[in-house]
Structures are given as C-alpha cells and as structure tokens.
Write a protein that holds these residues in place. Structure first.
Motif: not given
Lengths: 328, 328, 328, 328
Positions: D86-95
């Motif tokens: 499973x790969x989970x990716x995205x920004x630290x904070x939603x901007x």
C-alpha cells in the motif's frame, strides 16, 4: 628548496596551520584556518595535483575532497569496494580449531572470502570469557590462509597490533573503541585495512572523524560499519540505524558495511535486516554464524546457524544484484 | 599444602571456576558457578576471613560483599572517602606553566587539595589540540607537589602509564575509555588511585563492572564519577544523571564523584548542579576552572572563572556540611 | 478607531502577522515576521505599556519578554511562586474515600496545602485500572476543601474539563499529553492553574512551547514540571534531568516543579532526589505517598509511606531554607 | 440464561476479571488473572469458537491469539493487508484546492489509491500554521472521492471525529498522540480504519498496547506505522527503527507501514529508506510529496517532488515484488 619544502613554507606564509600526511598511497597537506583564502593560489604550485575546500569536520575521508570511491585491494588482488557485496561471517569468538575448520569449509563452499572471529573479546565483566588470544588467532589464520579466506578480527589495544600483525588481514575496531584515539593513531601506521565500527552512542560525524584519525595517521584503507546504537527501547539489543548507510556513502568515499547481528541482536531478524541494509546501499554485511548457535560461548542468541547462513548468502547476493539493476 | 593451595583445590573440587586476586590491600578468591552451594563450607577453611554470596554482575566492588566504605589514602595521609567532600579543580587542558602556577596558587589559598588538568586529550578530530603530553605533565606535577596538591590527570592508553607514573597521583579514565578493558586491566596493576568516569551511554552496572576490572586487576582504590550521559535533548552537552549518585553509593563501597562541568556543559549552571550533586550524596566534585575561561584551549564555555570558583568552593562546603547535619 | 483597533491596523501595515491574546490577566499582541523592525515605533502608540523583541521559539512564557516572576494566586490568597517551596503530595491514583481522608489528615498536620491524586489515569494497557473518574474526584475534592487543601489532578482530554472544573484547583497535564495541543488550547480558556509535565522525550524548548499554548490561549497560570525523561539506562524508570530546573528558571518566568517519584521511580531514592532538585532551584516538589505503598493500585514501588513523607517534608523545607540563605 | 450470560458467569466463577468486547467484526471476552487455569474448560462451553492463552502485555492484537493476518476492507472492496504494497502519499499539510487536484491527478495516474494530507496539524508552537481544518478536509475529500482515492488524515482530538467522519477513509493518529488514550478509546467506536503511528519514544510493546486500545474499543481495523524515534544523533530528524518492522509483523496480525519521510527527514534519503523498509517486510509506505517541495508550508525538506515520487513508486513496487519472489 624542493617542491614539498616550498609548498609547506608557502602554506605557513599564507597563515595556515597544516598537517603533512603521508599515507600508504599518497601525500597530502591538510591546511587549517584562513577560510577566505583563494585556494587556487596553492593549486598552481609545482608538485600539487589537486586542492579542495572542505567544510566538513573531517577532511581526508570527506567526499568534498575525494569524489572517487576508495577501493581496498589485498596483495592477492581481492578487493573491498563500493562495486561489490562483501560478506564477512564467522563466530563471535573463536572457540576451537575444529570450529574454525568447519566455518572455513562452509565459507569456501559458499564463495565467502572473509571470516570474522574474535580472539580478544571486549566483555563488560572481567570474569567473562575474554577470548583465546594469539594462540587462537594463529590457527584461525592458518586455516583461513590455506583456503584463501581473509581474517577479520578485533584489536583492542595498540600493544596487540604487532603480535597480531602477521595473522590478520583486516583489523577490526569495536564499538567500545571507536574513540580510542591512541589505537586509531597506531592503526594509521599499519598497512592493512581497518574496519571501524560505530560506537554505541557515536554520531555519524564522530564516526567519520575517527576514520579521519586512521586515514591521517597514514592508512587510507578504512571501512565504516554501522552496528546499531543504544536506544531507549530494550526490545532489541541495539537500534540498527540504517539511515546511517546512505549518509556515510554520500559524505565519504569509503566502503560502508552493516552488522545486523549486533544491530538487531535476535537471530530470527538478522537476515531480514541484512537485506534491508543492502537495499539501504550497504557495501558489505558482517554476520555472526555458528554450527550450533545455542552452544556458542558468546552472542549465541544473535548468531545464524550454518544452514540459515547458506540461505541468507544466496538471498543477500540476489538482493544486491536486484538493487544494482534497479538503479542502472 | 599451604592454606591457599588447599583452598583453591577445594574450590575446584566443589565445582567452581575461580579467580584468585591479589590487590594492593588483600587477597580474594572470586568463585563462579554452583549457585546452590552452602558457602559456609568454604568460610570455615583455615585462612579464610569472610565468605559472601553476591548476585550483582560485579563482585568485589559490590556492597553485598564489602559493607565497609572504601577509604583511599595517599602516602602523606590525605584521604578520599565517603566522610568528606573532595574538590578537584583545574583546567580542561594544561596549557602553560604560568597557568599551572596561578591555578595552584588559587587552590592552595582555598584549601583545595586536588588539581585536574589534561595533558593527553581525547579529541573527536585528529586536528584539534591534543594536549602538551609528558612535558606538560612534568611542570604540572612539579608545582602541585611543591604545594602539597595532588595531580589528577587522564590516561588514554596503557602505553602511557609507565611514563606518567612518577608525576601522577590519581589516574583518570575518561568517558570514552570506560570500556577500554586493556587500560582498566593495566590500571589494576598500578598502586595509585583510579578515577573512573562513566561512559557516554554506559549503564550504571557497566560502570561498576568496569570498576571491577580495576579492582580485580589488583587495585582497590577506585573512584566512580558521574559526568552526564548522551541524550536526545541538545539544550545541554550532556544529561547529568544525578539518579546515579545514590545508586552507586548504595550498590558499591567506593567513593562517588560528580563532574558538573561536563554534566551540564554551560558555565552558568555548573555551580547549581554541583550543589544538587552534593545533596544527591556525592562525595566529590570535579570542576573545570580557568583564569580566563573565554581563552581556554578547550571547553571554555563550561569552565568557571577563578572568582566564580572561589565562591563556589565556599558554598559547596556549606552544602556538604548542611547535608551531613540534616541526616545526623 | 479605538486604541486596540488602531494598534492592530498599524501592526498589519508594518508587515507583521500577529495574534491578539487576552488572558486572565491582561492583553497582548504577539507579532511575527519583520525581524529588523525598530520596535520602539510600536511602543509609543497609545495604550501600549511595553514592547519587547524576543528570539526564543516561545514568546509570552519567555523571560526575554517578562522579567518579573509569575505568582499564581488562588481565590483564598494561597500562592504558588518562586518565593516559597510548594509541596504537592498524594497517591498516584485515588482509590477510596478512606484513603483520601487519611491523606488529607496527614497533609493538614504537616502544613502541606496541595494534594495530588489521579482519577483519570493514563495507562499503557486498556485493561489496567484507569481511575475512579468523576465520582472519585468528588469525594477527593470534598475532603480537601473541608481542610483547606488544593486539589491537583490530571486531565487527559478536553471533554473532561467541564465536568472536572468544579472539583479541581490545579489541572495537571501528564507527560503523555504534553503535546496534546487541543487539550492545551482548551486549558488556555480555563481560569485555574495548569501544571504541565515534561513529555518523556520532550526537549526543554518543546516544554516551553507547550506552556506557550496555554498562556497564549488565555491562561497565564502555568507551572512547569520536570519528571524525568526516557533514556537508555533501565536502572531507573526515567532519567531525572535536573539540568532542566535552572534552565527553565532562567528562560521563563513561570514556577518550576520537580516530580522525583516518577523521575527516579524507586522509593528509597525519592527523598534524596527531591532534595537535589531543591538545591537545583526547584520551586515545588510533587510526591507520591500512600499509607501502605505496597498495596497501592499503581506505582507503589516509587511511593513514600506516610512516615517517610513526614520526615521528608521537614528536610525538604530545611533544604529550601538553606538554599535561600546560601544565596542571600 | 443465554450462552453469553452463561459464559460470563462462568468466567467470574473461575476467578477471572474480564472485559467483554464487541468489535465491528466479532465478540471477545478478555479474561485476566488466574494464570494456571486450564483454558480448555472454557473452550468447551457453548458458543465459544476459540480460546487462547496469551502472555504478551497486549491481547487481541497479539498473534498468540489470532494467527491469521488482518485484512482491512473498504466498502468498495479495496483492501489494506499483508498481501500487497500500500502506498500512501500526499502533502504534509493540505494547503489549497489546487494542490489537492494536482496531487490527486498524479496519484491516479500512478495507480496510487491513498492520499495523505493534514488539515489539523500538531505543531510545537501555537503560532505555526495549524492546518486548514474542516474546510480543507471537505475539498480534499471531494477530489479524492471523485477519483476513487482514499483520504488518510490525522485526527488530533476526539472532539474532531464526528465532524471529520464523513470526509475521512482512514483516521491517522500522530506520534504525539500515540498515548492519547481517550482518543484511542473514541476511535475504537468508529467503523473506519485507524493508522497508528509510533510515538517519539514509545517502545514497540507500547505501540501494540495502544493498538489494543483501539481494537478492544471495538475497531479491529488498525494499521501500525513506524516513523522513527527520537535519538541522540541529530544528523537526522529521527532515527528510523527498521528493526520494528519484522518485530511488529511477528508479534501481531496487523498490517505494518513505514513512514520514511519523517523517519529520515531528508528528501534525498527518503526513497532509499522506503526500499529498505520494504525489504524489512513493510506492508505499506507513507510518503510526503509536493509539486514544489521548497514552497511547502511544512516539512518541505523531507518531501519528494512529483517526479521523484513517480520514479519511486515504480521502484518501490519492483522491490516489493522482488521481496515476494525471494521468499516464495
């Protein structure tokens, strides 16, 4: 005035402190102070091959100075480098000639060219088994050499170097001695490679500075080895810090090994951590093995059996090749 | 068959391994194995004064064996013990004869009987100042002895012991060498006290086991010293672990010192931590002082000025006396 | 445009981000950005009492801003401050009304004005005793108030604040919640003091930043508490970091307490560490006590008996007075 | 008397304390005490499927009890398990919404089914950016769902659960909240998976005990996540403890993820540590990515660019498949 004298005069005149270093491979002048200096003024002097500005706390082991990877070559042409996977295996302590013979046989059969084995053992208690000493080293060495296998063993004190010298191929410095600076100085005078283990609570820059002791002492053939640090969680003997591997590879030009036996300290996890280390970019793996781990005089709980080791060797090599293919 | 031979035969017959130890004070047989044995059977043999069962991982430094506190006595009758506050002060590194003279003068004036000062300095980098060596030790020692002050200085390698011997009163083992077992063995053969500093990530039992090396090597005059451990919080150079003091006092019979200079690593907090250590039951305080700390060749930021030190001495002694009165 | 509106407009115009904060005592504007600004330009505006430049990572709890020590005053005039020794004692967990009664009786007799006792207990395992909850708090509070003793108890979640409010005098935030920022925010809205314990691996600046949450949330009455950090040496439950005490005293204006019960975790060393903490400049000591420690539902091994406590109170007060006299 | 009542009566009669637990999947009775009991006597009662003796400090998450691996299934049939990467990716904070759109587009293109992004951010300082809150979550969720991507986001306080519920697919518990027991209890009542990150200085058994809170609270769908611990060496933000992976896999039946972004904290080493984690047997990798990392509002220095991520996904999957082939 010859080129060297002229250079050193010039360095002094320009306001530097310096250390002139002759190693087993070359000569270097490490200059300190005067950060604003235009170093090209030195680079143009006769006899100078190269000049670099370095702002790491270590110098000669830094990649800022030497971008080419160090290749360690033994007299018979065998190498340790960043272009191959080196496997070092053997018992924690050398216990008997029989044990050496059966280990050598296994290593030879698996194509493993380096055997580890302690004859001087650092032990917390003075009453624990402290190794067989020089007598053990002699038969350890004999059987290895008869089979083209290199001897890797720990030196604990500089008074041992001379008597060990003839029987050793790689001098190992243990975690407890990583900042035994007199020992490091002395190993700088030796023309055999040094495998330097990270101290129990040493930072990576301290490890590199200890390597700088050996290198600046005259011996360029240094191998760095991550073996776990001491942490708050006693689930495992140590916390294997694999972050160290890519960092050491980038910051220095030296080969970087990993010892998962000490790093995790539990037999059933040794192989998986070896493979993680290889994926983290380790150039070598150092393992404790024993024909009957439960009878080992020390560290049995973290030691692989011969059968486990045989399978691991195959998988470690596959993993190394996979890693290479992934990035080529 | 004399008593000793008879005893050792008996010990073997009863199934023990043993180590026969002769120290600067007495002789002991440490027997290992056979936990169920009724030790009174040995206690009754001729020539035996006492027999004890010990289940600490250390033996001769354990209070389970010796309940009486160790008193270290110098040839002139000066003592280090649990019955007085010992203050040891001086520069991190001996830098010049002038510096020694002014420090000795201050110590004498304040009634401080021990001066510290490094002439062999363990430094992370090979390019840092590594001390004045034996030459520095000679004038350090001369001025101390002229003024009845004892010389405390670090030995880094067993090859230095012999040449240092004549000039030293207390051999200090630094944190980085706490598990340099060859050095500990060698100091066991010396008839001068050893001040053993706790390693950067050593457990308290490891510190006691290192003391056991010196003691079982033949030298009973060991002083333990807490100097801070390496932690996650870089607010301070180290985390001074004062929990160590009452533990070491209870578990062993040795004097226990504290070095707040390294333990907190910031000048303005050194004195307050010294007094906390005294309330925690320390028998001695080891401090870095310098006439002009900002010019010290090493550790200036954690070094007290002479004036600060003079005030501190007065307050440390008051605190020690207060503590005594509180529990009497 | 009133003074406040005018000020905030001006702050925006000058290129700052700001947060306008109204606490139980006063109003502040924390301005961020534009480090080169001449702050006197703001200081001259109408309605401004003071303006300061602060470069700590925390602001309102920093002594760079407020040099005067915080005094926390309860409605009945009782205070917590840097000018007196506050002792807080009681069981780890409130177990029964009987237990509260006997503890209150002892505290009253010894002139101790604060009782601790957990009714919501953070436990690693969901199957451990988790406290008597609000029902326990009610009788805990009743007996304390009948005897003029303040109630100090841990709040674990902001949903508990409202129902606890009437029965609590000081809300304690436990080590595991030091960075539970929603809880800290919520406690900023409460008009009762908050005792904030250092997290198991929190740096001192993180502790101060957590205090800043409560303060900037509106509640100036914050007490900092060192209770030991998690280290590599399992001799003790935690490593009591007394270096923290003088640092927190210097960097902030808040009262600083120490909890030696958790900090050393072994009954026989609790008192000695309490006294070391007082010499390190602690303003308060928080202790676990129990009429029969060996029967306590939690933490019995680090809990003082009533008799031990009675002796300790006397000695802690003597030590505090000694310390004051030493520096006056 | 029905089977359940009968069973619980019996359990009490046999001298056990118990907790009866109903989860989203099944019912269990956890019995405590009476270690010598022959558990087969309970196993034969009507309605009992299985009975096991467990001596870990956690129970329902222990493999001693359940040997079958947990498979987490979402309503649309997507799974998280030990049988896939499973790969989970995205920004630290939603901007911004724009950022979400471009990230979702990338993930979809690469076949990545989980997006991470913080809308409630735990920050050491109250003045740092603390996230866009529910409004940010709404558009984050909308774009994910339009593209069949699951939303993974941190919940910091149980008061947020209800308002977040409709927009979240996996509730993440951050390192600072690993022992926020009220939050864990509350998440036990939720019918969506919980991704539980290891605390900064939590032991592995403490992590498992925190998972036990969620499970015994009623929610079996727990994912464990190693993200580095706090150590003495500040070369990296954290010390990634890959020893944790094989241990957690063996001791529990839950999926085990690794977050190398926080674990090493430096962009250039994130991928290599991801691959080391996969070789260490991780079931999932959680990564911070950003179209322009240098402009990220938080954690930019440890965040991969979109291009770096695209390459990494390919190599992580190859590594996972390699690992599977190696042991099949």
């Amino acid at each position: 005035m010859d080129d060297k004298t002229f250079l050193l005069e010039k360095i002094k005149l320009e306001g530097f402190k310096y250390r002139y270093i002759e190693t087993n491979r070359n000569s270097y002048a490490v200059c300190m102070g005067n950060d604003d200096y235009d170093i090209r003024k030195l680079g143009n002097l006769p006899g100078i091959k190269d000049v670099h500005f370095i702002d790491d706390s270590y110098v000669l082991v830094s990649r800022m100075w030497r971008t080419q990877d160090t290749v360690i070559e033994f007299p018979d042409g065998l190498t340790i480098s960043r272009d191959e996977l080196t496997i070092v295996a053997g018992p924690c302590s050398v216990e008997s000639e029989e044990q050496v013979v059966e280990t050598v046989t296994l290593l030879k059969q698996k194509g493993v060219r380096f055997m580890r084995g302690g004859v001087f053992k650092p032990r917390s208690s003075p009453y624990s088994f402290r190794g067989l000493g020089i007598d053990g080293l002699k038969f350890f060495s004999k059987h290895c050499r008869d089979n083209n296998i290199k001897v890797v063993t720990e030196v604990m004190d500089n008074s041992q170097i001379e008597k060990m010298y003839d029987y050793v191929d790689v001098f190992q410095v243990g975690a407890r001695n990583m900042q035994n600076f007199d020992l490091l100085d002395a190993l700088g005078k030796v023309d055999k490679p040094v495998l330097l283990k990270r101290g129990l609570s040493a930072t990576l820059d301290e490890l590199l500075s200890s390597a700088e002791y050996v290198f600046s002492g005259g011996n360029e053939d240094v191998i760095l080895c991550e073996r776990g640090v001491r942490g708050f969680d006693k689930t495992f003997r140590n916390t294997l810090d694999l972050n160290a591997i890519p960092y050491l590879k980038e910051k220095s030009h030296l080969p970087v090994f990993c010892d998962p036996s000490h790093g995790v300290g539990v037999r059933q996890y040794v192989e998986v951590m070896a493979m993680a280390a290889i994926m983290a970019n380790a150039d070598g793996i150092m393992l404790e093995i024993h024909s009957t781990p439960e009878k080992a005089l020390s560290d049995g709980f973290q030691t692989l059996s011969f059968n486990e080791f045989a399978d691991s060797v195959r998988r470690m090599r596959k993993t190394y090749n996979f890693r290479k293919s992934l990035f080529s």
